[in-house]
Motif scaffolding. Sequence first.
Motif, short mmCIF file in Angstrom:
data_model
loop_
_atom_site.label_atom_id
_atom_site.label_comp_id
_atom_site.label_asym_id
_atom_site.label_seq_id
_atom_site.Cartn_x
_atom_site.Cartn_y
_atom_site.Cartn_z
N ASP A 70 -11.82 0.70 -6.31
CA ASP A 70 -12.05 0.29 -7.69
C ASP A 70 -11.54 -1.13 -7.92
O ASP A 70 -10.35 -1.35 -8.10
N GLU A 71 -12.46 -2.09 -7.91
CA GLU A 71 -12.12 -3.47 -8.27
C GLU A 71 -12.62 -3.82 -9.66
O GLU A 71 -12.02 -4.61 -10.37
N GLU A 72 -13.73 -3.22 -10.05
CA GLU A 72 -14.40 -3.64 -11.28
C GLU A 72 -13.72 -3.12 -12.54
O GLU A 72 -13.85 -3.73 -13.60
N GLY A 73 -13.01 -1.98 -12.47
CA GLY A 73 -12.36 -1.46 -13.66
C GLY A 73 -13.33 -0.94 -14.70
O GLY A 73 -13.09 -1.07 -15.90
N VAL A 74 -14.45 -0.35 -14.26
CA VAL A 74 -15.46 0.12 -15.20
C VAL A 74 -15.19 1.55 -15.66
O VAL A 74 -15.25 1.84 -16.86
N ARG A 75 -14.88 2.44 -14.73
CA ARG A 75 -14.65 3.84 -15.14
C ARG A 75 -13.30 3.99 -15.85
O ARG A 75 -13.23 4.67 -16.88
N PHE A 76 -12.27 3.41 -15.32
CA PHE A 76 -10.93 3.47 -15.91
C PHE A 76 -10.51 2.06 -16.35
O PHE A 76 -10.91 1.07 -15.73
N PRO A 77 -9.70 1.96 -17.42
CA PRO A 77 -9.31 0.64 -17.93
C PRO A 77 -8.22 -0.02 -17.08
O PRO A 77 -7.17 -0.43 -17.59
N THR A 78 -8.45 -0.10 -15.81
CA THR A 78 -7.56 -0.80 -14.88
C THR A 78 -8.41 -1.20 -13.69
O THR A 78 -9.58 -0.81 -13.59
N ALA A 79 -7.87 -1.97 -12.79
CA ALA A 79 -8.63 -2.44 -11.63
C ALA A 79 -7.68 -2.79 -10.50
O ALA A 79 -6.46 -2.83 -10.68
N PHE B 102 -1.98 5.81 -13.57
CA PHE B 102 -2.48 7.14 -13.24
C PHE B 102 -2.65 8.02 -14.47
O PHE B 102 -3.30 9.07 -14.41
N ASP B 103 -2.09 7.60 -15.60
CA ASP B 103 -2.27 8.35 -16.84
C ASP B 103 -3.44 7.83 -17.67
O ASP B 103 -3.76 8.42 -18.71
N LEU B 104 -4.08 6.75 -17.25
CA LEU B 104 -5.24 6.24 -17.96
C LEU B 104 -6.42 7.18 -17.78
O LEU B 104 -6.56 7.84 -16.74
N THR B 105 -7.29 7.26 -18.77
CA THR B 105 -8.40 8.21 -18.73
C THR B 105 -9.75 7.50 -18.84
O THR B 105 -9.85 6.38 -19.38
N ASP B 106 -10.79 8.18 -18.36
CA ASP B 106 -12.14 7.65 -18.49
C ASP B 106 -12.77 8.18 -19.78
O ASP B 106 -12.08 8.79 -20.61
N ARG B 107 -14.05 7.97 -19.96
CA ARG B 107 -14.72 8.35 -21.20
C ARG B 107 -14.71 9.85 -21.44
O ARG B 107 -14.79 10.31 -22.57
N GLU B 108 -14.62 10.62 -20.36
CA GLU B 108 -14.61 12.07 -20.47
C GLU B 108 -13.20 12.63 -20.58
O GLU B 108 -13.00 13.85 -20.59
N GLY B 109 -12.21 11.76 -20.64
CA GLY B 109 -10.83 12.21 -20.76
C GLY B 109 -10.18 12.58 -19.44
O GLY B 109 -9.08 13.15 -19.42
N ALA C 119 -8.40 12.31 -10.94
CA ALA C 119 -9.63 11.96 -10.23
C ALA C 119 -9.33 11.53 -8.80
O ALA C 119 -10.04 11.91 -7.86
N LEU C 120 -8.27 10.76 -8.63
CA LEU C 120 -7.87 10.32 -7.29
C LEU C 120 -7.48 11.50 -6.42
O LEU C 120 -7.91 11.62 -5.26
N ASP C 121 -6.65 12.38 -6.97
CA ASP C 121 -6.22 13.55 -6.19
C ASP C 121 -7.40 14.42 -5.79
O ASP C 121 -7.48 14.90 -4.64
N ALA C 122 -8.35 14.64 -6.70
CA ALA C 122 -9.51 15.47 -6.41
C ALA C 122 -10.41 14.83 -5.36
O ALA C 122 -11.14 15.54 -4.65
#
Length: 408
Positions: A121-130, A146-153, A159-162
Amino acid sequence: MDWGAEAERRLTEIAACSEATEGVTRLPFTPEHAAANDLIRAWMEQAGLAVHLDAAGTLVGRKAGPEGTPTLLMGSHQDSVRNGGRYDGIMGVALACLAVERLSADRAALPFGIEVLAFADEEGVRFPTALMGPRALAGTLDPGVFDLTDREGIRLGAALDAFGGDADAALTLARDPRRTLGFLEVHIEQGPVLEDDNLALGVVTGICGIERNRVRFAGETGHAGTVPMQGRRDALVAASRFVAAVHDAACDQSDLRATVGTLDLHPDVVNAIPDRAELTLEIRAPEDTDRTGFAARARAEGSRIAAASGVSFEMDRTYAQPAVPCSAPLRKALAKAAAARVGRACLLSSGATHDTSAMADLCPVAMLFLRCREGASHSPREFARAEDMGLAVEVLAEALRGLPARPV
């Protein structure tokens, strides 16, 4: 092997690992990411690399060097923006794998280890970090991401662990700078300089520093039909003069970019004089002194314009990222190899941030740029020529041959 044709074939194949949208949409820790990793794993294995997924979700292909020698890192990111192109990021992974394969075909024995990295993840599109992958390796990863969330919460950590990573272990991935020779990234230019100069390749001198400023002009509103033009305290007029002044000043300063990207007005109605105009001013330059000097000049010009317009003026810096100079020895190795292939090496700075900027906190860094048609990037219109990619593979392989087994 026709290395350019093979690069084009691989990039065409992996472009299908995308959401069903125009262009390429591949976000981190998704089925599309998993499908892309399957292909990248095959590229790495074909190059003779041993492959594993690290705790931060980076796919790593490694070939050990002689005992006790450091490791040279190469690569880029696999993810894209929404409706992006086939080359940004992923091309750097494909060409790094092909360069290693090229060296293996020649039975070249390098005096150091090699790793090819496909960051998640370089672009930071799904999560508000990069830049999570390179920051983990550099030891600068903020555990709060790791506590930041995507649009679906969905939490980034979950997500990383899964996906097969490990959020807790990602915080322990920091590499030893003494054991890391450097990091090389190949990327499309994302601009028109190389194409305008009819050059296939360019060697990056550094990644521009960035600062962002909040600018505010405040005046007095009134009825658009009854307040005379003379004597108005129009915040938008003052702001427009500021925008034009900043633009003209930036045009006179080589390698500096100044952009007003947002503008908010109050009361923002058709029949009232604006009494407030707020805007953003972003400044990028390869030298931090040039950037901060330009900001001071813009601040002084804003104050002058405000005084002449009868309005108030504020300018506050909200973000700053220092410039990242590229390693002179790594640049020299790339430039020498490029000059041997294309006649001369074009030197240019990068106005965009890359994985390289985060890796600079770990080790010396360098970048090789490829021309892209019309400078298009973050768009389905992205295009790099197969022959240019073939040249880049040869240049990267030749540069690696010329590097010593010592920190640079």
